[in-house]
Each structure stands twice: as C-alpha cells, then as structure tokens.
Design a protein around this motif. Structure first.
Motif, mmCIF file in Angstrom:
data_model
loop_
_atom_site.group_PDB
_atom_site.id
_atom_site.type_symbol
_atom_site.label_atom_id
_atom_site.label_comp_id
_atom_site.label_asym_id
_atom_site.label_seq_id
_atom_site.Cartn_x
_atom_site.Cartn_y
_atom_site.Cartn_z
ATOM 1 N N HIS A 114 -6.247 -0.470 6.295
ATOM 2 C CA HIS A 114 -6.916 -1.046 5.283
ATOM 3 C C HIS A 114 -8.207 -1.238 5.494
ATOM 4 N N THR A 115 -9.278 -0.399 4.872
ATOM 5 C CA THR A 115 -10.748 -0.522 5.017
ATOM 6 C C THR A 115 -11.256 -1.895 4.835
ATOM 7 N N GLY A 116 -10.689 -2.806 4.037
ATOM 8 C CA GLY A 116 -10.885 -4.121 3.461
ATOM 9 C C GLY A 116 -10.648 -5.262 4.595
ATOM 10 N N GLY A 119 -5.831 -4.148 8.419
ATOM 11 C CA GLY A 119 -4.412 -4.160 8.337
ATOM 12 C C GLY A 119 -3.769 -2.892 8.210
ATOM 13 N N GLU A 120 -2.765 -2.505 8.791
ATOM 14 C CA GLU A 120 -1.939 -1.147 8.636
ATOM 15 C C GLU A 120 -1.346 -0.847 7.082
ATOM 16 N N ALA A 121 -1.503 0.338 6.613
ATOM 17 C CA ALA A 121 -1.091 0.623 5.270
ATOM 18 C C ALA A 121 0.435 0.897 5.341
ATOM 19 N N HIS A 122 1.174 0.611 4.662
ATOM 20 C CA HIS A 122 2.583 0.988 4.597
ATOM 21 C C HIS A 122 3.199 1.046 3.070
ATOM 22 N N VAL A 123 4.280 1.920 3.042
ATOM 23 C CA VAL A 123 4.807 2.083 1.655
ATOM 24 C C VAL A 123 5.930 1.099 1.574
ATOM 25 N N LYS A 124 6.021 0.435 0.436
ATOM 26 C CA LYS A 124 7.370 -0.358 0.207
ATOM 27 C C LYS A 124 7.979 -0.275 -1.060
ATOM 28 N N LEU A 125 9.095 -0.206 -0.770
ATOM 29 C CA LEU A 125 9.795 -0.132 -2.324
ATOM 30 C C LEU A 125 10.186 -1.489 -2.907
#
Length: 148
Positions: A114-116, A119-125
């Motif tokens: 995450h550029t901001g 943190g690491e980007a992940h997909v969550k349902l």
C-alpha cells in the motif's frame, strides 16, 4: 456445449471465464496493471506469439476491459485499462494471494505494498451487511433476478 456458448449461461462466474479463462488473458491484464501499454511491450514482457496477443487484446477491447487509443507521441496505439478493467484488480490479487499461500514455498516473490502506509495488499471476502469475514462455508448461493 462449446466454450463460447458458456457466455449465455445465467452464471456470474461462468460468463467472465469465457473472456478471462485462459492464462494469456490474465497475464496481459497483469502487465497492463504494471503499466504496459504497447503491443510490442506486452509481447516482449510475455514472450507471447503475435497472433495470440492480438487476439487477446482485441477481445479485451471488444469487451470494454481495455481501450485502444492513439499514443501521445502518435507513434503506436496504446492499450489502457478502462473502469471495467480496473474492476478486475481484486480478481488478480485474489489469485496472487492464493499463489503466495499455496505455490510459493520460499515466500512471496513480490510484495504488493500500500503506497500510503507500506502495508501489504490482500483480498478479503466479507459480508456487506455486518462486515464478518467469510469463507465458502459461510455463503449460500440463492437465485437472483438474472436467473431465468
């Protein structure tokens, strides 16, 4: 039933697979998200045959996932992700999450930060009503208005 006829089935998983269901299409999209825009750049990054690349780019343009536009320098056309194309990003990230979990024995080959905040980007349902995190055990398919 022919593969193309699957697009007529009233299923929101099956229909997109007719467009996205081969490895080259998803790899073209991965490169597009990485900023690749020109035919020859796609070709050199992927090592894909010209005719196959042209077929995949044409289909993605026909379906409104990519837009073919003249380049600013006027030399060669560019392929740009549309809004519909950008909406596929979570699909690629879900595949990446699965690959990192099940096919990366030495750990993730690439971290998507995450550029901001780094943190690491992940997909969550999760449930859109209560926010509970979901798995396949928590979801029950029910007929919707598009089912004939």
């Amino acid at each position: 039933m022919r593969y193309e006829e699957l697009a007529d089935l009233p299923c929101s998983i099956t229909r997109p697979l007719v467009l996205l269901g081969d490895r080259w299409t998803l790899l073209v999209l991965k490169e597009a998200f990485a900023g690749v825009r020109r035919f020859n750049a796609f070709r050199s990054h992927l090592g894909i045959p010209r005719s196959r690349l042209q077929d995949r780019l044409t289909r993605l343009v026909e379906h409104g996932v990519l837009a073919r536009r003249p380049a600013e320098d006027g030399e060669h056309p560019e392929y740009r992700l549309t809004r519909k194309g950008h909406d596929l990003y979570p699909v690629l990230m879900a595949i990446r999450d699965w690959g990192d979990s099940h096919m990366a024995p030495d750990g993730p080959p690439v971290h998507y930060r995450h550029t901001g905040c780094d943190g690491e980007a992940h997909v969550k349902l999760e449930c859109d009503a209560c926010g509970t995190r979901l798995s396949a055990h928590d979801v029950t398919p029910q007929a919707g208005p598009g089912l004939r």
